[in-house]
Design an enzyme around this catalytic site. Sequence first.
Site, mmCIF file in Angstrom:
data_model
loop_
_atom_site.group_PDB
_atom_site.id
_atom_site.type_symbol
_atom_site.label_atom_id
_atom_site.label_comp_id
_atom_site.label_asym_id
_atom_site.label_seq_id
_atom_site.Cartn_x
_atom_site.Cartn_y
_atom_site.Cartn_z
ATOM 1 N N ARG A 93 -19.341 29.810 63.997
ATOM 2 C CA ARG A 93 -19.046 30.065 62.588
ATOM 3 C C ARG A 93 -20.234 30.839 62.037
ATOM 4 N NH1 ARG A 93 -17.546 25.442 61.262
ATOM 5 N NH2 ARG A 93 -15.328 25.725 60.927
ATOM 6 N N ARG A 96 -18.429 8.748 72.958
ATOM 7 C CA ARG A 96 -18.856 9.930 72.208
ATOM 8 C C ARG A 96 -20.067 9.663 71.320
ATOM 9 N NH1 ARG A 96 -12.867 11.978 70.517
ATOM 10 N NH2 ARG A 96 -12.500 9.732 70.560
ATOM 11 N N ASP A 136 -12.064 20.168 80.815
ATOM 12 C CA ASP A 136 -12.731 19.278 79.857
ATOM 13 C C ASP A 136 -12.570 17.839 80.325
ATOM 14 O OD1 ASP A 136 -14.248 18.673 77.645
ATOM 15 O OD2 ASP A 136 -12.909 19.652 76.210
ATOM 16 N N THR A 183 -9.603 22.175 70.148
ATOM 17 C CA THR A 183 -10.510 23.067 70.878
ATOM 18 C C THR A 183 -9.788 23.832 71.980
ATOM 19 O OG1 THR A 183 -12.438 21.674 70.416
ATOM 20 C CG2 THR A 183 -12.601 23.174 72.285
ATOM 21 N N LYS A 187 -17.585 29.053 70.676
ATOM 22 C CA LYS A 187 -17.032 28.900 69.322
ATOM 23 C C LYS A 187 -18.169 28.979 68.302
ATOM 24 C CE LYS A 187 -15.743 24.781 68.308
ATOM 25 N NZ LYS A 187 -14.971 23.520 68.344
ATOM 26 N N THR A 214 -7.796 15.678 69.882
ATOM 27 C CA THR A 214 -6.884 16.313 68.923
ATOM 28 C C THR A 214 -6.258 17.579 69.500
ATOM 29 O OG1 THR A 214 -8.651 17.633 67.917
ATOM 30 C CG2 THR A 214 -8.258 15.425 67.001
ATOM 31 N N HIS A 229 -17.906 10.724 79.048
ATOM 32 C CA HIS A 229 -18.101 11.851 78.133
ATOM 33 C C HIS A 229 -19.533 12.365 78.198
ATOM 34 C CE1 HIS A 229 -17.137 14.460 74.818
ATOM 35 N NE2 HIS A 229 -18.136 13.982 74.097
#
Length: 318
Positions: free
Chosen positions: A203, A105, A227, A235, A201, A232, A139
Site C-alpha cells: 500500500r 498466529r 500457504d 490474500t 502486496k 478468509t 503457522h
Amino acid sequence: MKARGFKTKMRGFKIFSGSAHPAFGKEVSKHLGFPLSKAVIGKFSDGEINIQISESVRGKDIFIIQPTCVPVNDNLMELLVMVDALRRSSANSITAVLPYFGYARQDRKAAPRVPITAKMVANLMQEVGIERIITMDLHAGQIQGFFDVPVDNLYGSIVFRDYIRSKALKNPIIASPDVGGVTRARYFANQMGLDLIIVDKRREKANESEVMNIIGSAKERDVILVDDMIDTAGTICKAALALKEQGATSVMALGTHAVLSGNAIKRIKESALDEVVVTNSIPLVQKCDKITTLSVASLFAEVIRRIYHNESVQSLFT
C-alpha cells in the site's frame, strides 16, 4: 502412505479422539489397525465440558487426536479436560495429536500491550500433563520453542507433492502469496525442483488500495500458490487475480489448513483461482467445487506408530 500396523505390540498403547474432528480420529485408527478407545464427552447444563474415560488407561501410552479448530476455545478446553482425566487415571504418558494448532498466529508481540497467546497455550498444555505434541505446518516454526516437551511439526507438503506430480502440469512454477510466506514456498519449490516467484502486496499511501507486485514472471505458467492456512481467502484470491492479469495459464492454491472463515468459500467461488487444495486437518463444513481435500490421516498414523516404537520421524520427509 500406509502405516504399518502393530497389533501384536499394542498392549501399552491407546488412542482417543475428541469431538473436534471424529472422522479424522476414526481414519487414523483405521490406518493403525485397531479401534479408538472410548470416552464419554458431554456438557453440563451451563456449558461446562464433562468427560469420563470409559476404560482403564493405567500404565498406558496415550495419544489424543484433537485439532484446536473452530470452535477454538471449546476444542482447546475439551483437550485439556481430557488430558486431566487421563492423567488422574494413571496414564503412563500423554501425547496430544493436533493436526491443526489454534492460536498459532499470536506468536509474538506485534503491538504494545498484546498477549503472546501461542506461548500461553503451550504453558497450559504442559501444565495439564501433555508430554509430547504432534502437529502439522505450524503457522510460525518458533512455536516449537515455546514448549519444553518434544514437538513433532509435520510437513503437509508430503501429500501436496504427490498430488501436484499426478497433475502433470506443463509449465509449473511455485509462488508465495506474500513476502511473509517465502520460506515455506521456497521449501516446497526446492522439493519439487521448481522456480519460485513472489506476490508482493503493498500500500503505497494511506487510504489507497493495495498494489500487487509480482517478483518474477507468471506469463504462460501454471502457478502454484503455497500457504500454511487459508482463512478468509482474501490474500490468495487477490494474488490469483494479479497472476492471471500477468498472463498465468492457471492458478492453483495449496493450503494445509482450511480454516475458511466468514465469506471465504464465496470468495474462492468468485475468484480467478482454478483449484484450491487443502488437507483434512480441519473438518470442511462447506462444500465448494473448486476445493480438493487430501487426507493426511495415514501420515499421522505412521508418525504415531514410529513414536510409539522409538523410530525416526524425520526420515519420512527426507
